[in-house]
Design an enzyme around this catalytic site. Structure first.
Site, PDB file in Angstrom:
ATOM      1  N   ASP A 153       0.869  -1.158   0.000  1.00 38.01           N
ATOM      2  CA  ASP A 153       0.000   0.000   0.000  1.00 38.01           C
ATOM      3  C   ASP A 153       0.920   1.226   0.000  1.00 38.01           C
ATOM      4  OD1 ASP A 153      -2.358   1.587   0.360  1.00 38.01           O
ATOM      5  OD2 ASP A 153      -1.901   1.684   2.498  1.00 38.01           O
TER       6      ASP A 153
ATOM      7  N   ASP B 173      -1.630  -1.010   5.809  1.00 40.47           N
ATOM      8  CA  ASP B 173      -1.926  -0.528   7.163  1.00 40.47           C
ATOM      9  C   ASP B 173      -3.418  -0.357   7.414  1.00 40.47           C
ATOM     10  OD1 ASP B 173      -2.024   1.741   5.374  1.00 40.47           O
ATOM     11  OD2 ASP B 173      -2.096   3.014   7.147  1.00 40.47           O
TER      12      ASP B 173
ATOM     13  N   ASP C  35       0.008   5.117   1.085  1.00 44.79           N
ATOM     14  CA  ASP C  35      -0.156   5.997   2.250  1.00 44.79           C
ATOM     15  C   ASP C  35      -0.210   5.182   3.543  1.00 44.79           C
ATOM     16  OD1 ASP C  35      -1.219   8.843   0.951  1.00 44.79           O
ATOM     17  OD2 ASP C  35      -1.801   7.089  -0.211  1.00 44.79           O
TER      18      ASP C  35
END
Length: 224
Positions: free
Chosen positions: A14, A173, A16
């Site tokens: 991922d 996250d 960000d």
């Protein structure tokens, strides 16, 4: 003893909250919406947990607004304009990401980026970050018809890299990252140093492993 993911041939990340800390610029773009309307500024600590949710998360913090609100679409576009104006002023890769990417590159382990961020933003950030030039695939939220938690973006990344999903590892996250990775038939790692959102606890996402810093990933994929 072999590390748990010794057979992994490609690592997908991922963006960000996993590779880059973009919360300061996302928060600033949202906070400008408030100050432009004469509202007081909010502390960055309020924006950070929802930075991974993009405009939806930032508008929920700034105004308590959901996508169903009649003004959501207009404010979202204004947020996007604000964000484009400051997109990499404060954004940085997380500590250790440079070493991690260098190791993957040196060992011939493929790597790529799969984000729900729209390409209009992803492309700017990738071009502004020389470290990301070795990525084998960059998939944005609008690259495929369905964003995460649908597995389509992850499968598209694996296909572009010529990798079977079972040899790929996905690191993210947010719970949707783990859901997407599992649905794609990949193994998954929760980035506990990221934004994590405010919904279910990361311990309940069902990831195969968790890391507290980017460099901890090396312990999972490489022999000491």
């Amino acid at each position: 003893m072999n590390p748990p993911f010794a057979d992994v041939r490609a690592v997908l990340f991922d963006l960000d909250g996993t590779l880059i800390d973009s919360a300061p610029d996302l928060g600033a773009a949202a906070d400008k919406l408030r100050t432009d309307r004469g509202l007081p500024s909010l502390p960055m600590e309020q924006y950070r947990p929802l930075a991974g949710a993009g405009a939806r998360g930032m508008l929920s913090v700034a105004f308590g607004m959901t996508p169903e609100h009649p003004e959501f679409a207009d404010l979202r576009e204004e947020f996007f304009v604000n964000y484009e104006a400051c997109i990499h002023q404060r954004t940085k890769v997380f500590p250790g990401v440079d070493t991690l990417i260098a190791h993957l590159h040196q060992t011939g382990t493929g790597w790529g980026i799969v984000t729900n961020k729209a390409a209009r933003f992803t492309d700017v950030l990738v071009k502004a970050t020389p470290l990301f030039s070795s990525a084998g695939a960059v998939i944005s939220g609008d690259t495929t018809p369905h964003p995460k938690p649908h597995p389509a973006p992850l499968l598209e990344a694996a296909a572009r890299m010529g990798m079977a999903p079972e040899y790929c590892l996905y690191v993210g996250d947010d719970e949707r990252d783990i859901v997407a990775g599992r649905a794609a038939g990949m193994r998954t790692v929760a980035a506990m140093y990221g934004y994590l959102g405010t919904q279910t606890s990361a311990q309940h996402w069902g990831a195969d492993a968790a890391i507290n810093s980017p460099l901890e990933l090396l312990q999972l994929i490489s022999a000491p």
